[in-house]
Design a protein around this motif. Structure first.
Motif, short mmCIF file in Angstrom:
data_model
loop_
_atom_site.label_atom_id
_atom_site.label_comp_id
_atom_site.label_asym_id
_atom_site.label_seq_id
_atom_site.Cartn_x
_atom_site.Cartn_y
_atom_site.Cartn_z
N ASN A 211 -4.97 -15.65 8.24
CA ASN A 211 -5.25 -14.22 8.15
C ASN A 211 -4.30 -13.48 9.10
O ASN A 211 -4.49 -13.52 10.31
CB ASN A 211 -6.71 -13.92 8.50
N LEU A 212 -3.30 -12.84 8.54
CA LEU A 212 -2.33 -12.09 9.34
C LEU A 212 -2.86 -10.68 9.61
O LEU A 212 -3.54 -10.10 8.76
CB LEU A 212 -0.99 -12.01 8.61
N PRO A 213 -2.54 -10.10 10.76
CA PRO A 213 -2.94 -8.71 11.04
C PRO A 213 -2.32 -7.76 10.02
O PRO A 213 -1.13 -7.84 9.73
CB PRO A 213 -2.39 -8.45 12.45
N GLU A 214 -3.14 -6.88 9.46
CA GLU A 214 -2.67 -5.94 8.45
C GLU A 214 -2.58 -4.54 9.03
O GLU A 214 -3.49 -4.10 9.72
CB GLU A 214 -3.61 -5.94 7.24
N THR A 215 -1.46 -3.86 8.75
CA THR A 215 -1.28 -2.48 9.19
C THR A 215 -0.63 -1.69 8.06
O THR A 215 -0.04 -2.26 7.14
CB THR A 215 -0.39 -2.39 10.44
N ASN A 216 -0.74 -0.36 8.15
CA ASN A 216 -0.07 0.52 7.20
C ASN A 216 1.16 1.17 7.82
O ASN A 216 1.67 2.17 7.32
CB ASN A 216 -1.05 1.62 6.73
N PHE A 217 1.63 0.57 8.92
CA PHE A 217 2.72 1.18 9.69
C PHE A 217 4.07 1.01 9.00
O PHE A 217 4.88 1.93 8.98
CB PHE A 217 2.76 0.55 11.09
N ASP A 218 4.32 -0.16 8.43
CA ASP A 218 5.62 -0.41 7.81
C ASP A 218 5.48 -1.48 6.74
O ASP A 218 4.38 -1.90 6.39
CB ASP A 218 6.64 -0.84 8.88
N GLU A 219 6.65 -1.89 6.20
CA GLU A 219 6.66 -2.86 5.11
C GLU A 219 6.17 -4.23 5.55
O GLU A 219 5.64 -4.98 4.72
CB GLU A 219 8.09 -2.98 4.52
N ILE A 220 6.36 -4.57 6.83
CA ILE A 220 5.87 -5.88 7.29
C ILE A 220 4.34 -5.91 7.22
O ILE A 220 3.74 -6.94 6.89
CB ILE A 220 6.37 -6.16 8.73
N GLY A 221 3.70 -4.77 7.54
CA GLY A 221 2.25 -4.69 7.39
C GLY A 221 1.83 -4.87 5.94
O GLY A 221 0.84 -5.57 5.64
N ASP A 222 2.57 -4.24 5.01
CA ASP A 222 2.28 -4.42 3.58
C ASP A 222 2.51 -5.88 3.17
O ASP A 222 1.73 -6.44 2.38
CB ASP A 222 3.17 -3.51 2.74
N LEU A 223 3.58 -6.48 3.71
CA LEU A 223 3.85 -7.88 3.40
C LEU A 223 2.74 -8.78 3.91
O LEU A 223 2.33 -9.74 3.24
CB LEU A 223 5.20 -8.28 4.01
N SER A 224 2.21 -8.48 5.11
CA SER A 224 1.10 -9.26 5.66
C SER A 224 -0.13 -9.16 4.76
O SER A 224 -0.82 -10.16 4.52
CB SER A 224 0.77 -8.77 7.07
N ARG A 225 -0.39 -7.94 4.26
CA ARG A 225 -1.54 -7.76 3.37
C ARG A 225 -1.36 -8.57 2.09
O ARG A 225 -2.29 -9.25 1.63
CB ARG A 225 -1.72 -6.28 3.07
N ASP A 226 -0.17 -8.50 1.50
CA ASP A 226 0.10 -9.28 0.29
C ASP A 226 0.05 -10.78 0.59
O ASP A 226 -0.39 -11.58 -0.25
CB ASP A 226 1.47 -8.92 -0.29
N PHE A 227 0.52 -11.17 1.77
CA PHE A 227 0.49 -12.58 2.16
C PHE A 227 -0.95 -13.08 2.25
O PHE A 227 -1.28 -14.18 1.79
CB PHE A 227 1.20 -12.76 3.49
#
Length: 471
Positions: A211-227
């Motif tokens: 479970n990766l930390p999810e944020t709406n700050f940037d694309e890495i946060g979106d990538l974490s959510r998709d991951f």
């Protein structure tokens, strides 16, 4: 040969610093050029202002009176001036710093047109680099010469040199601050990527509980959510694969168990018949036993094939409107003898005039399996078959007064080869209710079970009515 690797951390720092350095260099060059041009223009404008004052002085009746004052005043500011005629001869004052002026034809054309000649930097006509302006001197409407004012550019160069030193210092300070910020930001970004890399390694090793930390700050946060969604899907798929594998192993074990008993019986009877181990009056009984066990094996194979066909959508339903009373009577007549052997009585209670929309043969198969199950668990009781209409469905109920089912087993009875303890010795394979569930679903219907231990069980089937083609 393996190519050398550069860590992403250093790539980020290098990219940050190189972009900043290039931006600062470009801005510095442009800024220095702008300031330098501005300084020369300011110097030229200053010379023009003094030149206009000198020209006004020359236009007076006695022009030489105050020119010496201008000479002393401008000399103190590092500015020299001369008045020259059309032949480039110096008329006033004569100075060794100003040899005869050698203006080009193009420069003379500018003066003759009544315009001011401005040269920001001249290194050929003077011993040192100078800034000078030449302004036309007109008397009685005719050009008689001009006034030339010149000033060394050394002061401007010194100012630009000091500006360059200041800019270099500012660039070094900016690079130091940028390096610190780049280290912090690069470490932040790299740590997020390292977390994702670690999570990827865990998934590679078969661990999907990441479970990766999810944020709406940037694309890495979106990538974490998709991951995380991907990991969740993989975990579900892995659990489903494990369930299927367990079911496969259980299926093989159940089939082996179910086939072992009849095959053992058949092998024993055949061996006894071959070795004349049976008395004459027992031979017929042995043959019947082999026949029964053979039929049992055939039924097991057929039920498995039927179940797999239904699950893989290889069964095509031929739906029609079936009178409920006719359907229930067929089940009653078909299972009458089996019910009588257990002392059971099958009672049908169809609602008058109602019809069921479905495949006649499959409906018989559904109800036959359910009623057989009720007969199996009911001794000297009653089994009720009902059919009635609801607004959106046709309802079929099979209710018995038998031993009932434990609450924790109700959801398990639909499983393939599942059998309660009461049915272990009955010769049934536990496939009937699994087939029932699949066939009801194929009819786009629903089946539910209600049961109380020791008081009986009720199966309720709801099948949709025939759709109106004009609706």
């Amino acid at each position: 040969m393996k190519k050398p690797r550069i860590k992403y951390f250093y790539q980020l720092i290098g990219s940050h610093l190189s972009i900043l350095l290039i931006a600062l260099l470009i801005l510095s060059i442009l800024f220095v050029q702008y300031v330098e041009e501005f300084a020369y223009e300011e110097k030229a404008e200053e010379l023009e202002r003094y030149g206009e004052q000198i020209l006004r002085e020359l236009e007076r009746p006695r022009p030489g009176t105050d020119l010496q004052t201008y000479v002393s005043l401008l000399k103190a500011q590092g500015i020299d001036f001369i008045v020259f005629d059309q032949q480039s001869r110096v008329l006033y004052p004569f100075s060794e710093a100003f040899p005869p002026i050698d203006l080009t034809e193009e420069e003379w054309n500018i003066i003759e047109q009544g315009e001011t000649l401005v040269v920001n930097r001249d290194v050929e006509r003077f011993e040192i680099t100078m800034t000078f302006v030449a302004m036309p001197y007109v008397s009685d409407g005719e050009l008689v010469g001009g006034v030339l004012l010149a000033s060394p550019v050394s002061g401007t160069r010194e100012m630009v040199s000091e500006l360059n030193k200041t800019l270099v210092t500012a660039i070094l300070i900016a690079l130091a601050v940028a390096l610190l910020l780049s280290l912090l930001l690069s470490k932040l970004h790299v740590s997020r990527i390292q977390r994702m890399q670690k999570a990827t390694s865990m998934i590679t090793n078969g661990r999907y509980d990441v479970n990766l930390p999810e944020t709406n700050f940037d694309e890495i946060g979106d990538l974490s959510r998709d991951f995380n969604k991907m990991a969740n899907k993989l975990q579900q798929s892995n659990e489903e694969i494990e369930r299927l594998e367990n079911r496969r192993r259980q299926f093989m074990a159940d089939v082996s168990h179910e086939m072992r008993t009849p095959l053992t019986t058949i092998a024993g009877v055949i061996e006894g018949l071959r070795n004349n181990m049976f008395e004459e009056d027992q031979r017929e009984k042995g043959i019947r036993l082999v026949s029964d066990e053979t039929k049992r094996l055939i039924r097991l194979v057929n039920e498995n094939l039927d179940y797999e066909k239904i699950r893989s959508n290889q069964v095509t339903l031929t739906k029609e409107e079936v009178e409920s009373e006719e359907l229930l009577e067929i089940i009653q007549e078909h299972l009458y003898l089996q019910a009588e052997e257990k002392g059971d009585h099958i009672v049908i209670e169809p609602e008058a005039g109602t019809v069921i929309y479905g495949d006649m043969d499959r409906l018989i198969q559904i109800l036959t399996n359910i009623v057989k199950n009720s007969i199996q668990f009911t001794d000297h009781g009653q089994i009720f078959l009902r059919a009635f209409k609801e607004p959106a469905h046709m309802v079929i109920e099979v209710e018995d007064t038998g031993s009932g089912i434990d609450v924790e087993e109700i959801d398990l009875i639909w499983r393939r080869f599942y059998k309660t303890d009461f049915s272990r010795g009955s010769g049934q394979f536990g496939l009937g209710l699994s087939i029932v569930k699949q066939l009801v679903t194929l009819h786009e219907g629903d089946i539910q079970v209600e049961s109380t231990k020791g008081q009986g069980t009720k199966f309720t089937i709801r099948l949709p009515h025939k759709k109106d083609p004009e609706a």
